[in-house]
Motif scaffolding. Sequence first.
Motif, PDB file in Angstrom:
ATOM      1  N   ILE A 155      -2.012   3.137  12.419  1.00 14.18           N
ATOM      2  CA  ILE A 155      -2.851   2.819  11.009  1.00 14.18           C
ATOM      3  C   ILE A 155      -3.650   3.949  10.668  1.00 14.18           C
ATOM      4  N   LEU A 156      -3.340   5.093  10.009  1.00 16.30           N
ATOM      5  CA  LEU A 156      -4.085   5.986   9.444  1.00 16.30           C
ATOM      6  C   LEU A 156      -5.179   5.416   8.422  1.00 16.30           C
ATOM      7  N   ASP A 157      -6.310   5.428   8.583  1.00 16.31           N
ATOM      8  CA  ASP A 157      -7.299   4.697   7.669  1.00 16.31           C
ATOM      9  C   ASP A 157      -7.790   5.659   6.729  1.00 16.31           C
ATOM     10  N   LEU A 158      -7.712   5.268   5.401  1.00 16.82           N
ATOM     11  CA  LEU A 158      -8.539   5.910   4.410  1.00 16.82           C
ATOM     12  C   LEU A 158      -9.627   4.742   3.759  1.00 16.82           C
ATOM     13  N   GLU A 159      -9.836   3.504   4.295  1.00 17.88           N
ATOM     14  CA  GLU A 159     -10.671   2.664   3.719  1.00 17.88           C
ATOM     15  C   GLU A 159     -12.140   2.892   4.534  1.00 17.88           C
ATOM     16  N   ILE A 169      -0.266   4.093   6.721  1.00 15.14           N
ATOM     17  CA  ILE A 169      -1.586   4.658   6.067  1.00 15.14           C
ATOM     18  C   ILE A 169      -2.056   3.213   5.402  1.00 15.14           C
ATOM     19  N   ARG A 170      -3.375   2.894   5.861  1.00 19.69           N
ATOM     20  CA  ARG A 170      -4.136   2.003   5.048  1.00 19.69           C
ATOM     21  C   ARG A 170      -4.936   2.587   3.926  1.00 19.69           C
ATOM     22  N   ILE A 171      -4.701   2.144   2.834  1.00 16.64           N
ATOM     23  CA  ILE A 171      -5.253   2.514   1.460  1.00 16.64           C
ATOM     24  C   ILE A 171      -6.346   1.991   1.216  1.00 16.64           C
ATOM     25  N   ASN A 172      -7.231   2.469   0.061  1.00 19.07           N
ATOM     26  CA  ASN A 172      -8.434   1.588  -0.367  1.00 19.07           C
ATOM     27  C   ASN A 172      -7.851   0.343  -1.256  1.00 19.07           C
ATOM     28  N   LYS A 220     -13.134  10.890   1.279  1.00 19.11           N
ATOM     29  CA  LYS A 220     -11.891   9.993   0.798  1.00 19.11           C
ATOM     30  C   LYS A 220     -10.661  11.073   0.588  1.00 19.11           C
ATOM     31  N   GLU A 221     -10.991  11.979  -0.437  1.00 18.90           N
ATOM     32  CA  GLU A 221      -9.978  12.619  -0.913  1.00 18.90           C
ATOM     33  C   GLU A 221      -9.301  13.788   0.247  1.00 18.90           C
ATOM     34  N   ALA A 222     -10.326  14.274   1.119  1.00 16.48           N
ATOM     35  CA  ALA A 222      -9.831  14.969   2.175  1.00 16.48           C
ATOM     36  C   ALA A 222      -8.923  14.206   3.340  1.00 16.48           C
ATOM     37  N   ALA A 223      -9.389  13.008   3.473  1.00 19.22           N
ATOM     38  CA  ALA A 223      -8.738  12.146   4.354  1.00 19.22           C
ATOM     39  C   ALA A 223      -7.342  11.636   3.764  1.00 19.22           C
ATOM     40  N   ARG A 224      -7.308  11.554   2.408  1.00 22.32           N
ATOM     41  CA  ARG A 224      -5.919  11.178   2.161  1.00 22.32           C
ATOM     42  C   ARG A 224      -4.861  12.279   2.231  1.00 22.32           C
ATOM     43  N   GLU A 225      -5.271  13.385   1.903  1.00 22.82           N
ATOM     44  CA  GLU A 225      -4.477  14.644   2.071  1.00 22.82           C
ATOM     45  C   GLU A 225      -4.081  14.576   3.519  1.00 22.82           C
ATOM     46  N   ALA A 226      -4.931  14.620   4.734  1.00 24.91           N
ATOM     47  CA  ALA A 226      -4.796  14.604   5.711  1.00 24.91           C
ATOM     48  C   ALA A 226      -3.680  13.366   6.268  1.00 24.91           C
ATOM     49  N   ALA A 227      -3.843  12.540   5.835  1.00 27.83           N
ATOM     50  CA  ALA A 227      -3.034  11.268   6.166  1.00 27.83           C
ATOM     51  C   ALA A 227      -1.299  11.340   5.778  1.00 27.83           C
ATOM     52  N   CYS A 228      -1.446  11.897   4.461  1.00 23.28           N
ATOM     53  CA  CYS A 228      -0.299  12.385   4.016  1.00 23.28           C
ATOM     54  C   CYS A 228       0.386  13.235   4.759  1.00 23.28           C
ATOM     55  N   ASP A 229      -0.180  14.586   5.099  1.00 25.05           N
ATOM     56  CA  ASP A 229       0.331  15.562   5.799  1.00 25.05           C
ATOM     57  C   ASP A 229       0.918  14.939   7.132  1.00 25.05           C
ATOM     58  N   PRO A 231     -12.253   2.634  -6.737  1.00 23.12           N
ATOM     59  CA  PRO A 231     -12.134   3.989  -7.519  1.00 23.12           C
ATOM     60  C   PRO A 231     -10.976   4.880  -7.025  1.00 23.12           C
ATOM     61  N   TRP A 232     -10.436   4.670  -5.600  1.00 24.00           N
ATOM     62  CA  TRP A 232      -9.485   5.443  -4.764  1.00 24.00           C
ATOM     63  C   TRP A 232      -8.355   4.932  -4.796  1.00 24.00           C
ATOM     64  N   HIS A 233      -7.932   3.597  -5.272  1.00 23.22           N
ATOM     65  CA  HIS A 233      -6.850   2.965  -5.081  1.00 23.22           C
ATOM     66  C   HIS A 233      -5.643   3.260  -5.668  1.00 23.22           C
ATOM     67  N   ASP A 234      -5.561   3.633  -6.803  1.00 22.70           N
ATOM     68  CA  ASP A 234      -4.592   3.979  -7.489  1.00 22.70           C
ATOM     69  C   ASP A 234      -4.137   5.263  -7.039  1.00 22.70           C
ATOM     70  N   GLU A 235      -4.724   6.153  -6.817  1.00 20.52           N
ATOM     71  CA  GLU A 235      -4.628   7.771  -6.319  1.00 20.52           C
ATOM     72  C   GLU A 235      -4.019   7.615  -4.905  1.00 20.52           C
ATOM     73  N   ASP A 236      -4.368   6.787  -4.154  1.00 16.00           N
ATOM     74  CA  ASP A 236      -4.197   6.614  -2.478  1.00 16.00           C
ATOM     75  C   ASP A 236      -2.814   5.982  -2.753  1.00 16.00           C
ATOM     76  N   LEU A 237      -2.354   5.015  -3.612  1.00 13.76           N
ATOM     77  CA  LEU A 237      -1.112   4.567  -3.489  1.00 13.76           C
ATOM     78  C   LEU A 237      -0.188   5.623  -3.823  1.00 13.76           C
ATOM     79  N   ARG A 238      -0.442   6.212  -4.901  1.00 11.70           N
ATOM     80  CA  ARG A 238       0.579   7.386  -5.390  1.00 11.70           C
ATOM     81  C   ARG A 238       0.720   8.434  -4.409  1.00 11.70           C
ATOM     82  N   ALA A 239      -0.130   8.914  -3.927  1.00 14.79           N
ATOM     83  CA  ALA A 239      -0.076  10.110  -2.951  1.00 14.79           C
ATOM     84  C   ALA A 239       0.653   9.532  -1.979  1.00 14.79           C
TER      85      ALA A 239
END
Length: 279
Positions: A21-25, A56-59, A33-42, A64-72
């Motif tokens: 589980i790669l965590d963003l939360e 990947i565990r999203i927020n 948060k944004e850099a972690a999201r990019e790293a997890a997606c990579d 504030p980060w949920h929608d973009e987390d889920l889309r990415a």
Amino acid sequence: MPSSNARALDKAKTLPCDALILDLEDAVAPDAKEAAREAACDAARSGEYGRRELTIRINGIGTPWHDEDLRAVAAAGPDAIVVPKVGSADEVRSLVGAMEAAGAPARTTLWAMVETPGAILRVEEIASASERLSVLVMGTNDLVKELYAEHVPGRQPLLAGLGLALLGARAAGKVILDGVYNDVKDTEGFLAECTQGRQLGFDGKTLVHPGQVAGANEAFAPSEQAVEEARGILQAWEDGKGSGVVTYNGKMIENLHVESARRVLTMHEAVTALEADAS
């Protein structure tokens, strides 16, 4: 593993575990948060994690980060998207719809964390809300907080909730994972809780430190005696050639015993393969 930590993401490639589980939360600070999201997606797109399921565990919903987390994350196509504090069947359906709208591949499933009293009371509804939901994850830390309970050896304050969650998951035919053990230095307490989780019926345990992996594998792996007995049951059943009832070591064997024996051997083979990959 915190997705903001490059060393942790690299270490994850060597761990003898079933899933990551790669965590963003919780493990990631707001300004990372944004850099972690990019790293997890990579990481999800890299193909460098072998046979391990990469999730990947999203927020959570409403952050504030949920929608973009889920889309990415949906677009990156990990094996699963883990969502904290899922509280209802409607939330499951909304999450699945958002995953599909974001282009998540068919193989990307949803893992829902069960962390509140309301979710515990609706586990079967949550688990049955979508075929795309494949796993329930117990959020025991948050559940203790919500109950105003205490972390104590044996987890007496949580046993009712754990039992209800297991019943709901099994009724819906879904995998369910036990919650984490916080004290990474308390090996004895950790192993006792792993054993309890296995005895209760959990399919595995979520972990917070690489040092816990070996102990969890040992605790959830069937003993040599159990493996030998399972093989004997299956051989006796095969020798019975479909007679419906056979005996093994003086005990009557039926279909239910055969199913249990097959599960024991599946667990044994899975843990053996994990350890072989890591060696």
